[in-house]
Design a protein around this motif. Structure first.
Motif, PDB file in Angstrom:
ATOM      1  N   UNK A 207       0.840  -1.186   0.000  1.00  0.00           N
ATOM      2  CA  UNK A 207       0.000   0.000   0.000  1.00  0.00           C
ATOM      3  C   UNK A 207       0.878   1.240   0.000  1.00  0.00           C
ATOM      4  N   UNK A 208       0.697   2.104  -0.979  1.00  0.00           N
ATOM      5  CA  UNK A 208       1.412   3.366  -1.052  1.00  0.00           C
ATOM      6  C   UNK A 208       0.424   4.495  -0.818  1.00  0.00           C
ATOM      7  N   UNK A 209       0.759   5.440   0.014  1.00  0.00           N
ATOM      8  CA  UNK A 209      -0.157   6.490   0.413  1.00  0.00           C
ATOM      9  C   UNK A 209       0.282   7.810  -0.180  1.00  0.00           C
ATOM     10  N   UNK A 210      -0.629   8.512  -0.835  1.00  0.00           N
ATOM     11  CA  UNK A 210      -0.285   9.795  -1.411  1.00  0.00           C
ATOM     12  C   UNK A 210      -0.828  10.940  -0.566  1.00  0.00           C
ATOM     13  N   UNK A 211      -1.574  10.624   0.487  1.00  0.00           N
ATOM     14  CA  UNK A 211      -2.122  11.658   1.361  1.00  0.00           C
ATOM     15  C   UNK A 211      -1.178  11.916   2.529  1.00  0.00           C
ATOM     16  N   UNK A 212      -1.254  13.138   3.109  1.00  0.00           N
ATOM     17  CA  UNK A 212      -0.433  13.459   4.283  1.00  0.00           C
ATOM     18  C   UNK A 212      -1.053  12.925   5.565  1.00  0.00           C
ATOM     19  N   UNK A 213      -2.274  12.442   5.460  1.00  0.00           N
ATOM     20  CA  UNK A 213      -2.934  11.912   6.655  1.00  0.00           C
ATOM     21  C   UNK A 213      -2.366  10.532   6.995  1.00  0.00           C
ATOM     22  N   UNK A 214      -2.692  10.069   8.205  1.00  0.00           N
ATOM     23  CA  UNK A 214      -2.236   8.755   8.638  1.00  0.00           C
ATOM     24  C   UNK A 214      -2.671   7.696   7.623  1.00  0.00           C
ATOM     25  N   UNK A 215      -1.732   6.858   7.197  1.00  0.00           N
ATOM     26  CA  UNK A 215      -2.097   5.828   6.213  1.00  0.00           C
ATOM     27  C   UNK A 215      -3.155   4.869   6.777  1.00  0.00           C
ATOM     28  N   UNK A 216      -4.133   4.627   5.948  1.00  0.00           N
ATOM     29  CA  UNK A 216      -5.209   3.710   6.336  1.00  0.00           C
ATOM     30  C   UNK A 216      -5.300   2.597   5.300  1.00  0.00           C
ATOM     31  N   UNK A 217      -4.928   1.429   5.644  1.00  0.00           N
ATOM     32  CA  UNK A 217      -5.090   0.292   4.742  1.00  0.00           C
ATOM     33  C   UNK A 217      -6.539  -0.171   4.815  1.00  0.00           C
ATOM     34  N   UNK A 218      -6.922  -0.975   3.892  1.00  0.00           N
ATOM     35  CA  UNK A 218      -8.284  -1.510   3.929  1.00  0.00           C
ATOM     36  C   UNK A 218      -8.548  -2.270   5.222  1.00  0.00           C
ATOM     37  N   UNK A 219      -7.561  -3.065   5.654  1.00  0.00           N
ATOM     38  CA  UNK A 219      -7.770  -3.838   6.876  1.00  0.00           C
ATOM     39  C   UNK A 219      -8.002  -2.921   8.061  1.00  0.00           C
ATOM     40  N   UNK A 220      -7.170  -1.894   8.197  1.00  0.00           N
ATOM     41  CA  UNK A 220      -7.309  -0.962   9.309  1.00  0.00           C
ATOM     42  C   UNK A 220      -8.628  -0.207   9.238  1.00  0.00           C
ATOM     43  N   UNK A 221      -9.008   0.178   8.021  1.00  0.00           N
ATOM     44  CA  UNK A 221     -10.230   0.968   7.863  1.00  0.00           C
ATOM     45  C   UNK A 221     -11.465   0.121   8.130  1.00  0.00           C
ATOM     46  N   UNK A 222     -11.466  -1.114   7.620  1.00  0.00           N
ATOM     47  CA  UNK A 222     -12.539  -2.036   7.971  1.00  0.00           C
ATOM     48  C   UNK A 222     -12.630  -2.179   9.493  1.00  0.00           C
ATOM     49  N   UNK A 223     -11.470  -2.378  10.121  1.00  0.00           N
ATOM     50  CA  UNK A 223     -11.443  -2.579  11.569  1.00  0.00           C
ATOM     51  C   UNK A 223     -11.996  -1.394  12.332  1.00  0.00           C
ATOM     52  N   UNK A 224     -11.656  -0.173  11.905  1.00  0.00           N
ATOM     53  CA  UNK A 224     -12.163   1.027  12.577  1.00  0.00           C
ATOM     54  C   UNK A 224     -13.677   1.125  12.469  1.00  0.00           C
ATOM     55  N   UNK A 225     -14.199   0.818  11.278  1.00  0.00           N
ATOM     56  CA  UNK A 225     -15.649   0.873  11.132  1.00  0.00           C
ATOM     57  C   UNK A 225     -16.328  -0.205  11.968  1.00  0.00           C
ATOM     58  N   UNK A 226     -15.728  -1.395  12.019  1.00  0.00           N
ATOM     59  CA  UNK A 226     -16.305  -2.475  12.812  1.00  0.00           C
ATOM     60  C   UNK A 226     -16.250  -2.175  14.304  1.00  0.00           C
ATOM     61  N   UNK A 227     -15.218  -1.445  14.757  1.00  0.00           N
ATOM     62  CA  UNK A 227     -15.166  -1.047  16.166  1.00  0.00           C
ATOM     63  C   UNK A 227     -16.439  -0.294  16.556  1.00  0.00           C
ATOM     64  N   UNK A 228     -16.882   0.591  15.687  1.00  0.00           N
ATOM     65  CA  UNK A 228     -18.089   1.379  15.941  1.00  0.00           C
ATOM     66  C   UNK A 228     -19.333   0.508  15.861  1.00  0.00           C
TER      67      UNK A 228
END
Length: 381
Positions: A119-140
């Protein structure tokens, strides 16, 4: 004048029809998967079938079932940029989604050296992989005792890098027993394209559901009941004609129902005791066949190679199952060469094996369409 009654049939791709004939088992498997918790077989599913058998309709029904359980549903259709679209939809509202690009054949640390992409990130924000992003949504969602359903339609059209990213994320989430369900649907070619890919072996473990035609008795019962619910009687010879004309093909069921109902209703609108006549059924079936060619046969052929079409035109010369040797002879090719295209067309469920040395059309009325449009097909290849 009485108020107009809406036609109960919906012969449009992706629209939810009023009846899901013959799909009870797959729907029950999915419901049980949601209810039985993380790791249940019905939570990881692949649905295959030819065009017009109702794959998109099934995904829509799965979404309805999940929403009734307060789950969040994300539905996507595979095309380039699928991973990025999922990130965009999953990212927290206060954090813009990162841009995700995937380079093949790069080893990911901590995953046993498997070549899964980077995964290569072009944004200055914290890199969010699909796994991490799925996990964050599932936490909620899990704090609300809910889960997340992701459906991917036309999966055979996905880019490999997108499928790798999704597969990598989902297999870890399943391993972590997160409250997620993942269903992807596509043409039968999905099997040869993805399931033999060494990186995507976990997809082989997905529960396989192949959608086919519906038994004619079930079609007949469903048509009669749907007409009756809208105040029109369909019975006897008109019902037999309508049911037989569908060949059990789900899209044709909607087309025949729609056009027969439309003609019968227009003829009798405002009258009590509306009934479908044999003439209504005959005219409605003819209209349905015209629409089937425009909506199904034409687009199906557009996706085939010129030699695929030549094979089909050779088959169309027969009134029933074709001899593979006769087809090869008509093509002017040897049997081994012709069998390459036989296999391709069987895999795509355009034709089917009809016994030793025989093939037949798998899509209703395709033979008739090919005969009527043979000159055009040959000219435009």
């Amino acid at each position: 004048m009485s108020a107009r009654i809406a036609n109960p049939f919906k012969p449009t791709a992706g629209r939810m029809p009023p009846l899901l004939i013959g799909r009870d088992n797959i729907i029950e498997d999915f419901e049980e998967g949601l209810d039985n918790g993380p790791g249940a077989p019905g939570r990881l599913m692949r649905v295959t079938g030819a065009r017009g058998v109702g794959k998109t309709v099934i995904l829509t029904e799965f979404g309805r079932i999940a929403k009734a359980r307060k789950w969040e549903v994300i539905d996507e259709t595979a095309s380039d940029g699928l991973s990025q679209r999922l990130l965009d939809r999953l990212a927290p509202l206060d954090k813009p989604a990162v841009s995700l690009s995937l380079k093949p054949s790069v080893s990911l640390a901590g995953l046993g050296g498997l070549s899964l992409g980077e995964a290569n990130v072009s944004s200055q924000h914290m890199p969010l992989t699909l796994r991490e992003t799925f996990g964050q949504r599932l936490d909620v969602l899990e704090r609300k005792h809910a889960g997340l359903l992701v459906t991917i339609d036309e999966a055979q059209a996905a880019q490999r890098n997108d499928m790798v990213a999704i597969a990598t994320a989902v297999q870890h989430l399943i391993r972590d027993e997160r409250n997620i369900a993942f269903v992807f649907a596509g043409l039968p070619t999905i099997a040869s394209k993805w399931l033999n890919d060494e990186v995507l072996t976990f997809l082989r473990r997905a529960q396989a559901e192949q959608l086919g035609d519906i038994p004619l008795q079930e079609v007949s019962d469903a048509l009669a009941d749907t007409f009756a619910d809208s105040g029109i009687e369909l019975d006897g010879e008109p019902l037999r004609m309508a049911a037989n004309a569908t060949n059990g093909y789900p899209f044709m069921i909607q087309l025949v129902g729609y056009h027969v109902w439309r003609i019968a209703y227009r003829r009798q609108r405002g009258e009590s005791g509306m009934i479908v006549t044999a003439n209504d059924a005959r005219e409605g079936i003819a209209n349905a066949l015209t629409r089937l060619g425009d909506a199904m046969h034409g687009p199906e052929l557009d996706g085939l190679s010129p030699i695929d079409k030549t094979y089909l035109l050779a088959m169309a010369q027969d009134d029933g199952p074709s001899s593979t040797s006769a087809v090869a002879e008509r093509m002017g090719k040897d049997l081994a060469y012709a069998n390459i295209y036989r296999t391709r067309l069987i895999d795509a469920q355009v034709i089917r094996d009809a016994g030793y040395g025989k093939v037949d059309f798998a899509i209703p009325y395709l033979r008739q369409y090919l005969r009527e449009h043979a000159a055009y097909i040959r000219m435009h290849g």
